[in-house]
Write an enzyme that holds these catalytic residues in place. Structure first.
Site, PDB file in Angstrom:
ATOM      1  N   HIS A 127       0.835  -1.180   0.034  1.00  0.00           N
ATOM      2  CA  HIS A 127      -0.178  -0.080   0.010  1.00  0.00           C
ATOM      3  C   HIS A 127       0.854   1.126   0.105  1.00  0.00           C
ATOM      4  CE1 HIS A 127       0.266   0.097   4.680  1.00  0.00           C
ATOM      5  NE2 HIS A 127       0.232   1.448   4.314  1.00  0.00           N
ATOM      6  N   ASP A 174      -0.181  -7.426   1.510  1.00  0.00           N
ATOM      7  CA  ASP A 174       0.331  -6.154   1.332  1.00  0.00           C
ATOM      8  C   ASP A 174       1.847  -6.159   1.611  1.00  0.00           C
ATOM      9  OD1 ASP A 174       0.479  -3.446   1.668  1.00  0.00           O
ATOM     10  OD2 ASP A 174      -0.177  -3.203   3.702  1.00  0.00           O
ATOM     11  N   GLY A 193       2.945   5.941   9.013  1.00  0.00           N
ATOM     12  CA  GLY A 193       4.187   6.352   8.509  1.00  0.00           C
ATOM     13  C   GLY A 193       5.042   5.184   8.794  1.00  0.00           C
ATOM     14  N   SER A 197       3.952   2.199   8.285  1.00  0.00           N
ATOM     15  CA  SER A 197       3.719   1.245   7.421  1.00  0.00           C
ATOM     16  C   SER A 197       5.146   0.748   6.378  1.00  0.00           C
ATOM     17  CB  SER A 197       2.979   1.592   6.526  1.00  0.00           C
ATOM     18  OG  SER A 197       1.644   1.605   6.882  1.00  0.00           O
ATOM     19  N   GLY A 198       4.932  -0.509   6.126  1.00  0.00           N
ATOM     20  CA  GLY A 198       6.220  -0.851   5.176  1.00  0.00           C
ATOM     21  C   GLY A 198       7.299  -1.448   6.305  1.00  0.00           C
TER      22      GLY A 198
HETATM   23  C1  4AZ Z   1      -0.709   3.541   8.622  1.00  0.00           C
HETATM   24  O1  4AZ Z   1      -1.656   4.388   8.576  1.00  0.00           O
HETATM   25  C2  4AZ Z   1      -1.015   2.604   9.857  1.00  0.00           C
HETATM   26  N1  4AZ Z   1      -2.291   0.815  14.348  1.00  0.00           N
HETATM   27  C3  4AZ Z   1      -0.209   1.643  10.124  1.00  0.00           C
HETATM   28  C4  4AZ Z   1      -0.503   1.030  11.219  1.00  0.00           C
HETATM   29  C5  4AZ Z   1      -1.589   1.006  11.901  1.00  0.00           C
HETATM   30  C6  4AZ Z   1      -2.457   2.124  11.599  1.00  0.00           C
HETATM   31  C7  4AZ Z   1      -2.188   2.631  10.555  1.00  0.00           C
HETATM   32  C8  4AZ Z   1      -1.765   0.108  13.012  1.00  0.00           C
HETATM   33  O2  4AZ Z   1       0.099   3.512   7.640  1.00  0.00           O
END
Ligand code: 4AZ
Length: 753
Positions: free
Chosen positions: A555, A609, A701, A703-704
């Site tokens: 994503h 993902d 932020g 993520s990944g």
């Molecule tokens: C995001 O938006 C995100 N609580 C990543 C992880 C989590 C929530 C949002 C887990 O990148």
């Protein structure tokens, strides 16, 4: 500070005393004895030569044995300090200079011995450390100054060294020493600093001893009780870390904010200098009424309502005073200081202490819905006692009610294991196979797979070759073995040794065991962590899996109307980074050659993902840039086990991104439980991890980025990729991660790694 402080008191004798009589000379050799032996000379010479040869042989043997064969035993370093105090003299500055007239005059009266050598004992010989140095600084003329370990920050500090820094403040002042960077070896038996509340290293005036790493936002600061302080650094001969930098200054004696009258219905007070170290020999009294003492907590403590409190209290400590006034006293003795305390006080009406709220047994007031909800909100579990369990809860033997979610999730939630008993259908004395079924416990680890999945042989010292399945590990030679997670566990299990090949991944150059609380990571702690930037800003995290390839979330590379995130030229990858916008010599910025988004990625469900990024050229691996281990397809990450999340994402829901790489410890959550908590939105390609009380989670932020599992061997495995969640850090809403084991073969096919 008037006296040279010390434990041993010594009052010098006057010169007129019988100084000579006190000296005993060694007796001279008796020559008449030698003359008597003259007649037997040849025989004695012969015997003497044989004896001498025997003694020489024995001595040589002993020396060889001692210095070569006993090496292992000689590693332990001992330090010997000696000192004495002169109680009838005022200390003057010239005593710092051994060449001064004043010092020499004092030396005539006292055979003054400032001991600052440290020695390694070997047989009866004292071998001194290779270096020993003393620096002296007078604060006052210049208000502040800096002390650094030699070579800081660009080269390692020296080994086998003893260095001391003596700090003098002006009369009527204290010395304050503040470390703004501190990174020594973790083991205080090896490298350490000590700070003394005196000018000589006296055990009874040690304020603190430190080793390991201290985060930049965790101030390490000490204040003396008088106008002198001594800092010492001792290093051994092993690995050298960056060292430390500290600033010294002086603070007026009277400036200390401590004690006094506390008025109003609510307020806060702290020990002096909190959250830095309070000074030794300090007493603070807040308000009224003296109380009787008992003999608990004989050293540093807080006394309130006739109760002494000391030591480390990780939970809230509540003291109730049934009076309209009280005294709080804080006392520190002469040695070993710490960071102290912070306290809130609040007045209450005794007949109704918690209006509209639940009163915990420890008198904390909590909101009513938090009672009987399965979580300990009071800190003493009193909000979870005497509850009538709801239909969605289980009744633990100890009287607590816990959510039915936690039944048989392999985590002891009741505290007495009620929720984890009777989970399989096996009787006692039977072993439950991982894929169901029972076998006799005696068949476990007998060298033959008795469960259909071989799980009775999966946690044994020996591995069994068996038919391949989702519960076995496949070696390079295609043989399958029964052992669970045999990769890089330091035992060769495959006949071809492939389970122990390529195990340099996931190794961390430093140990970081001493960090307590807080969330900042340290340099090189997560060397596979990458910060992915678009248009100069951090957008996502990623993990290094080789010198060319990164793993991130699909994503993160999904196009939107404004930015074509799927295009490699949009991205810059920062490797070896700790603080955003603070690159250093270990940080490498790379462009990307290609991005491979998983073909099965579903942007609605976030299934699959995961994405791969190829760097435009290989990165040079270093102590701050290192690949994480990829788990085999059958690697098991069991629920209840601890895993680490890292990233520069938001530090709270709807909050701001972190500047220093953050880390948090969470636990793997049972998939069935997670599916219920996340209302059926998880798939088998996802795994959940979090702290279900809330408060710890990944966020936007992150993520990944990696979900790192530290195996007992020390190798770190990439268990997951930060993917999604229902907000951040909400109670009963864990983070959801891409389950990396599901993509082992796809990664191999796409990258060759
Ligand atoms: C995001 O938006 C995100 N609580 C990543 C992880 C989590 C929530 C949002 C887990 O990148």
């Amino acid at each position: 500070m008037d006296l040279l402080r010390s434990g041993t008191r010594f009052i010098p004798k006057t010169l007129n005393d019988d100084g000579d009589n006190a000296v005993t000379y060694l007796p001279a050799a008796d020559t008449t004895e030698l003359e008597k032996q003259r007649g037997y000379k040849p025989l004695y010479v012969g015997l003497g030569l044989v004896g001498l040869a025997a003694v020489l042989t024995l001595t040589t043997g002993l020396l060889v044995w001692h210095f070569h064969l006993r090496r292992e035993e000689m590693i332990l370093k001992k330090m010997y300090f000696g000192s004495m105090s002169i109680t009838n003299q005022r200390f003057i500055d010239s005593y710092n200079n051994p060449n001064s007239q004043e010092f020499q005059q004092l030396g005539v009266q006292v055979y003054l011995f400032t001991a600052h050598q440290c020695c390694l004992p070997s047989l009866s010989v004292a071998v001194c450390l290779s270096a020993s140095k003393t620096y002296t600084y007078h604060i006052g003329k210049l208000p502040t100054g800096t002390i650094e370990s030699p070579g800081f920050p660009n080269s390692p500090y020296p080994s086998d060294t003893y260095i001391q820094w003596r700090l003098h403040a002006e009369r009527g002042h204290r010395v304050q020493l503040m470390f703004d960077y501190f990174d020594l070896e973790d083991d205080c038996q090896k490298d350490f600093i000590r700070v003394y509340d005196s000018l000589v290293p006296l055990e009874q005036q040690v304020m603190t001893e430190k080793c390991g790493y201290y985060k930049r936002n965790e101030p390490l600061s000490v204040v003396s009780s008088g106008n002198v302080m001594l800092l010492t650094l001792v290093t051994n001969k092993e690995k050298n870390y960056p060292g430390f930098r500290a600033t010294y200054s002086q603070v007026p004696l009277q400036s200390q904010d401590c004690g006094g009258k506390l008025t109003g219905l609510k307020g806060t007070f702290t020990s002096p200098n909190f959250p830095s170290h309070y000074p030794p020999q300090t007493t603070c009294v807040w308000d009224i009424e003296p109380v009787k003492s008992n003999n608990k907590c004989p050293k540093d403590h807080v006394e309130v309502n006739n109760e002494k409190i000391c030591g480390y209290k990780p939970y809230i400590t509540v003291v109730t005073v049934r009076d309209n006034r009280t005294t709080v006293t804080f006392k520190s003795d002469m040695s070993y200081v710490d960071t102290g305390f912070t306290a809130d006080f609040e007045a209450f009406v005794p007949t109704n202490p918690c209006p509209g709220k639940f009163a915990c047994a420890n008198n904390l007031c909590i909101n009513n819905p938090l009672t009987c909800d399965g979580w300990d909100d009071c800190g003493d579990n009193s909000d979870e006692r005497n509850c009538k369990c709801g239909s969605d809860q289980i009744q633990c033997r100890n009287g607590l009610c816990k959510s039915k979610f936690w039944l048989c999730d392999k985590v002891n939630d009741c505290g007495d294991n009620t929720d984890e008993g009777n989970c399989g259908s096996c009787q006692s004395g039977d072993f439950s196979c991982r894929n169901g079924g029972c076998i006799s416990e005696n068949l476990k680890c007998d060298g033959r797979p008795d469960c259909p999945d071989g799980s009775d042989e999966s946690k044994c010292s020996r591995s069994v070759v068996m038919q391949c399945s989702e519960y076995t590990y496949q070696c390079k030679n295609n043989q399958c073995i029964s052992k669970l997670n045999p990769e890089c566990d330091e035992d060769v299990d495959c006949e071809d040794g492939s389970d122990e090949a390529d195990c340099q991944c996931g190794k961390r150059p430093y140990r970081h065991s001493r960090i307590v609380g807080g969330q900042d990571s340290s340099e090189g702690e997560w060397p596979w962590q990458v910060s992915l930037h678009v248009q100069g800003s951090h957008v996502c995290g990623a993990s290094i899996i080789s010198d060319r390839w990164l793993v991130t979330a699909a994503h993160c590379v999904q196009d939107n109307v404004e930015v074509k995130y799927s295009q490699p030229q949009q991205w810059e990858a920062y490797l070896g980074l700790l603080v955003q916008s603070q690159s250093n010599k270990w940080t490498v910025k790379k462009n990307l050659k290609q991005i491979i988004q998983h073909p099965g990625y579903n942007k609605d469900s976030y299934d699959n993902d995961i994405a791969l990024m190829e760097l435009d050229s290989p990165v040079e691996l270093s102590q701050n840039i290192w690949p994480v281990c990829l788990p085999s397809a059958t690697h098991d990450f069991p629920p209840g086990k601890s895993v680490w999340i890292t990233g520069w994402g938001d530090t709270m829901e709807l909050g701001f991104a972190a500047s220093i790489l953050q880390k948090a410890e969470v636990r793997i959550i049972n998939s069935t439980v997670c599916e219920t908590l996340m209302e059926g939105q998880t798939t088998p390609n996802m795994m959940c991890a979090g702290v279900l009380e809330g408060g710890v989670d990944a966020c936007q932020g992150d993520s990944g980025g990696p979900l790192s599992f530290i195996e007992t061997s020390g190798n770190v495995f990439l268990a997951g990729v930060v993917s999604w969640g229902d907000g951040c850090a909400r109670r009963n809403k864990p983070g959801v991660y891409t389950r990396v084991t599901k993509y082992r073969d796809w990664i191999k096919r796409s990258t060759g790694v």
